[in-house]
Design a protein around this motif. Sequence first.
Motif, PDB file in Angstrom:
ATOM      1  N   SER A 108       7.097  19.799  12.577  1.00  0.00           N
ATOM      2  CA  SER A 108       6.276  20.019  13.767  1.00  0.00           C
ATOM      3  C   SER A 108       6.378  18.880  14.773  1.00  0.00           C
ATOM      4  CB  SER A 108       4.808  20.190  13.360  1.00  0.00           C
ATOM      5  OG  SER A 108       4.325  19.000  12.747  1.00  0.00           O
ATOM      6  N   GLY A 109       6.993  17.774  14.350  1.00  0.00           N
ATOM      7  CA  GLY A 109       7.092  16.601  15.220  1.00  0.00           C
ATOM      8  C   GLY A 109       5.986  15.596  15.004  1.00  0.00           C
ATOM      9  N   LEU A 110       5.009  15.924  14.155  1.00  0.00           N
ATOM     10  CA  LEU A 110       3.912  15.006  13.866  1.00  0.00           C
ATOM     11  C   LEU A 110       4.293  14.072  12.722  1.00  0.00           C
ATOM     12  CD1 LEU A 110       0.952  17.550  14.014  1.00  0.00           C
ATOM     13  CD2 LEU A 110       1.478  15.781  15.713  1.00  0.00           C
ATOM     14  N   PRO A 111       3.747  12.866  12.696  1.00  0.00           N
ATOM     15  CA  PRO A 111       4.044  11.944  11.581  1.00  0.00           C
ATOM     16  C   PRO A 111       3.479  12.468  10.267  1.00  0.00           C
ATOM     17  CG  PRO A 111       3.103  10.771  13.473  1.00  0.00           C
ATOM     18  CD  PRO A 111       2.912  12.228  13.735  1.00  0.00           C
ATOM     19  N   TYR A 112       4.070  12.035   9.168  1.00  0.00           N
ATOM     20  CA  TYR A 112       3.508  12.302   7.848  1.00  0.00           C
ATOM     21  C   TYR A 112       2.311  11.373   7.621  1.00  0.00           C
ATOM     22  CZ  TYR A 112       7.496  15.193   6.451  1.00  0.00           C
ATOM     23  OH  TYR A 112       8.429  16.192   6.356  1.00  0.00           O
ATOM     24  N   ALA A 113       1.403  11.811   6.763  1.00  0.00           N
ATOM     25  CA  ALA A 113       0.239  10.979   6.437  1.00  0.00           C
ATOM     26  C   ALA A 113       0.664   9.651   5.835  1.00  0.00           C
ATOM     27  CB  ALA A 113      -0.684  11.729   5.475  1.00  0.00           C
ATOM     28  N   SER A 114       1.769   9.658   5.061  1.00  0.00           N
ATOM     29  CA  SER A 114       2.232   8.429   4.426  1.00  0.00           C
ATOM     30  C   SER A 114       2.616   7.367   5.451  1.00  0.00           C
ATOM     31  CB  SER A 114       3.422   8.725   3.514  1.00  0.00           C
ATOM     32  OG  SER A 114       4.499   9.290   4.255  1.00  0.00           O
ATOM     33  N   GLY A 115       3.079   7.795   6.621  1.00  0.00           N
ATOM     34  CA  GLY A 115       3.414   6.831   7.661  1.00  0.00           C
ATOM     35  C   GLY A 115       2.198   6.026   8.088  1.00  0.00           C
ATOM     36  N   TYR A 116       1.076   6.728   8.249  1.00  0.00           N
ATOM     37  CA  TYR A 116      -0.158   6.035   8.619  1.00  0.00           C
ATOM     38  C   TYR A 116      -0.669   5.151   7.482  1.00  0.00           C
ATOM     39  CZ  TYR A 116      -0.949   8.493  13.045  1.00  0.00           C
ATOM     40  OH  TYR A 116      -0.855   8.945  14.336  1.00  0.00           O
ATOM     41  N   THR A 117      -0.653   5.665   6.252  1.00  0.00           N
ATOM     42  CA  THR A 117      -1.182   4.863   5.142  1.00  0.00           C
ATOM     43  C   THR A 117      -0.340   3.611   4.912  1.00  0.00           C
ATOM     44  OG1 THR A 117       0.040   6.253   3.570  1.00  0.00           O
ATOM     45  CG2 THR A 117      -2.258   6.817   3.984  1.00  0.00           C
ATOM     46  N   HIS A 118       0.970   3.721   5.077  1.00  0.00           N
ATOM     47  CA  HIS A 118       1.812   2.526   4.978  1.00  0.00           C
ATOM     48  C   HIS A 118       1.499   1.554   6.111  1.00  0.00           C
ATOM     49  CE1 HIS A 118       4.998   5.020   2.590  1.00  0.00           C
ATOM     50  NE2 HIS A 118       4.007   4.604   1.825  1.00  0.00           N
ATOM     51  N   GLY A 119       1.240   2.113   7.292  1.00  0.00           N
ATOM     52  CA  GLY A 119       0.866   1.260   8.418  1.00  0.00           C
ATOM     53  C   GLY A 119      -0.440   0.532   8.184  1.00  0.00           C
ATOM     54  N   TRP A 120      -1.459   1.270   7.664  1.00  0.00           N
ATOM     55  CA  TRP A 120      -2.742   0.607   7.386  1.00  0.00           C
ATOM     56  C   TRP A 120      -2.573  -0.486   6.327  1.00  0.00           C
ATOM     57  CZ3 TRP A 120      -3.929   2.646  11.483  1.00  0.00           C
ATOM     58  CH2 TRP A 120      -4.221   3.967  11.734  1.00  0.00           C
ATOM     59  N   ALA A 121      -1.726  -0.233   5.320  1.00  0.00           N
ATOM     60  CA  ALA A 121      -1.502  -1.242   4.285  1.00  0.00           C
ATOM     61  C   ALA A 121      -0.862  -2.499   4.868  1.00  0.00           C
ATOM     62  CB  ALA A 121      -0.618  -0.669   3.180  1.00  0.00           C
ATOM     63  N   LEU A 122       0.095  -2.313   5.793  1.00  0.00           N
ATOM     64  CA  LEU A 122       0.714  -3.462   6.448  1.00  0.00           C
ATOM     65  C   LEU A 122      -0.325  -4.261   7.239  1.00  0.00           C
ATOM     66  CD1 LEU A 122       3.157  -5.121   7.459  1.00  0.00           C
ATOM     67  CD2 LEU A 122       3.390  -3.448   9.310  1.00  0.00           C
ATOM     68  N   LEU A 123      -1.183  -3.557   7.963  1.00  0.00           N
ATOM     69  CA  LEU A 123      -2.196  -4.249   8.759  1.00  0.00           C
ATOM     70  C   LEU A 123      -3.177  -4.998   7.861  1.00  0.00           C
ATOM     71  CD1 LEU A 123      -2.948  -1.553  11.498  1.00  0.00           C
ATOM     72  CD2 LEU A 123      -1.245  -3.394  11.496  1.00  0.00           C
ATOM     73  N   ALA A 124      -3.486  -4.438   6.699  1.00  0.00           N
ATOM     74  CA  ALA A 124      -4.358  -5.148   5.752  1.00  0.00           C
ATOM     75  C   ALA A 124      -3.714  -6.457   5.305  1.00  0.00           C
ATOM     76  CB  ALA A 124      -4.649  -4.255   4.542  1.00  0.00           C
ATOM     77  N   LEU A 125      -2.420  -6.430   5.039  1.00  0.00           N
ATOM     78  CA  LEU A 125      -1.710  -7.646   4.631  1.00  0.00           C
ATOM     79  C   LEU A 125      -1.682  -8.669   5.763  1.00  0.00           C
ATOM     80  CD1 LEU A 125       1.294  -6.107   2.640  1.00  0.00           C
ATOM     81  CD2 LEU A 125      -0.720  -7.276   1.708  1.00  0.00           C
TER      82      LEU A 125
END
Length: 476
Positions: A422-439
């Motif tokens: 559909s052109g939308l990101p996968y949920a895993s893309g966001y969760t990996h992003g949030w994990a990076l920001l936490a680090l």
Amino acid sequence: MSRPSTRLTFAVLATGAGVFSMLQSLIAPALPTVQHALHTSQSTATWVMTAYLLSASVFTPILGRVGDLAGKKRTLVAVLVAVLAGCLVAALAPNIGVLIVARVVQGIGGALFPLSFGIIRDEFAPAEVGRSISNLSAVIAAGGGVGMVAAGPIVSALDYRWLFWIPVGIVAVTVLIALRHVPESPKRAEGKVSWIGAVLLSGWLVALLLPLSQAGQWGWGSAKVLGLFAVAALLFAVWLTAEARSRSPLIDLRVLRLPAVWTTNTAALLFGAGMYSIWSFLPGFVQTPAAAGYGFGAGVTASGLLMLPMLVAMFLAGILSGRLEPRVGAKALLTAGTAFGALACGFLTVWHDAQWQIAVVAGLFGLGIGLAFASMANLIVGSVPVEQTGAATGMNANIRTIGGSIGAALTSVLVTGRLQPSGLPYASGYTHGWALLALLCLAAAGAALLVPVRRPGRPAEPRPVPGSTRTPARVR
């Protein structure tokens, strides 16, 4: 100075800095509306944000130094007039090109931050400086939140041009009050503006931030991105050499090497990466249709309301930090703020299935922003010579912006690197992003722990610059 005058001065500074902070985030939710109204492409519309970022990055430290040399009130009024002109032109802009130019002019307002901190240090009683800086930082932090929350209702009820008409009226009144009631600071730095240093600083900042903001469209391996990074590295090296040899440097590198300054700037770089990324990507997450397997299909107004807990928490934490700083110290508050940011991003990684969870996480991150903003400013102001206040606080704001650009670029790679049909990101893309920001926020907390301890309850005194035999004058 009498208490009423001090309060009026603070009101002027808070209004100007708050409006500029609001302009940073106010237009972002309305970009699709602007794109449609001005008949332009999405890639061109993004320059409305990019031009503002680049302009603010260039003018913030340069005009902070000009204020140290030529007078902070004079420079403050000139910057407010520039913001007023930029908002007026933006409100009347007939096409996207004029709007982008107007945003460049608005970016001059980035200098309001260091100029305001400098005026507080010069004009307020020593016992009031820490609390006033914390309160101003709370307004600056909340201004960005106001922009995210207010954009949707303003555009829905009126028109996107009112995103600029409203600041026109506010800034016009602020200019008139500033001319009459803000005193001109008696303290001036010696020397002159190093225009070679200014040009080199502008060059490496633009060469660094431009590819970071456009790499998603140009491609990380493109010749433009790699070439600009190489130019940034070269100009940065030349700038360091020129500043080290200058008799009147734009940014005194000895000040940047002070332990409290470099550790605070490191925390600002890392925490800025998390803060700006949350501001950029969390609204998009909640606006994603639920059919994607996540998100809530919220509109601009609804997603802004989900950010409301962040706005309230930022403001209250900033105000509270002014009361706590004399007791626990700015270092403890910075450590707590960055830790709250890490905790919020960690929760978001595994806890994002309901709107109330997003609201709770937003509030938690807002606490972190409020505490961190106020403590960073107090640590810098309390650690540098009086005549370097504008340049040092301007550079701290810039480093936070650079961190934000890096964090947003890295998060974008994770979020958009793999897309659904559909052109939308996968949920895993966001969760990996949030994990990076936490680090990143956790690393910022580590940097905060390295900040030298200053005994709470004592007004900050200017520090002599290493290698200099001159001790700066004591703050009034």
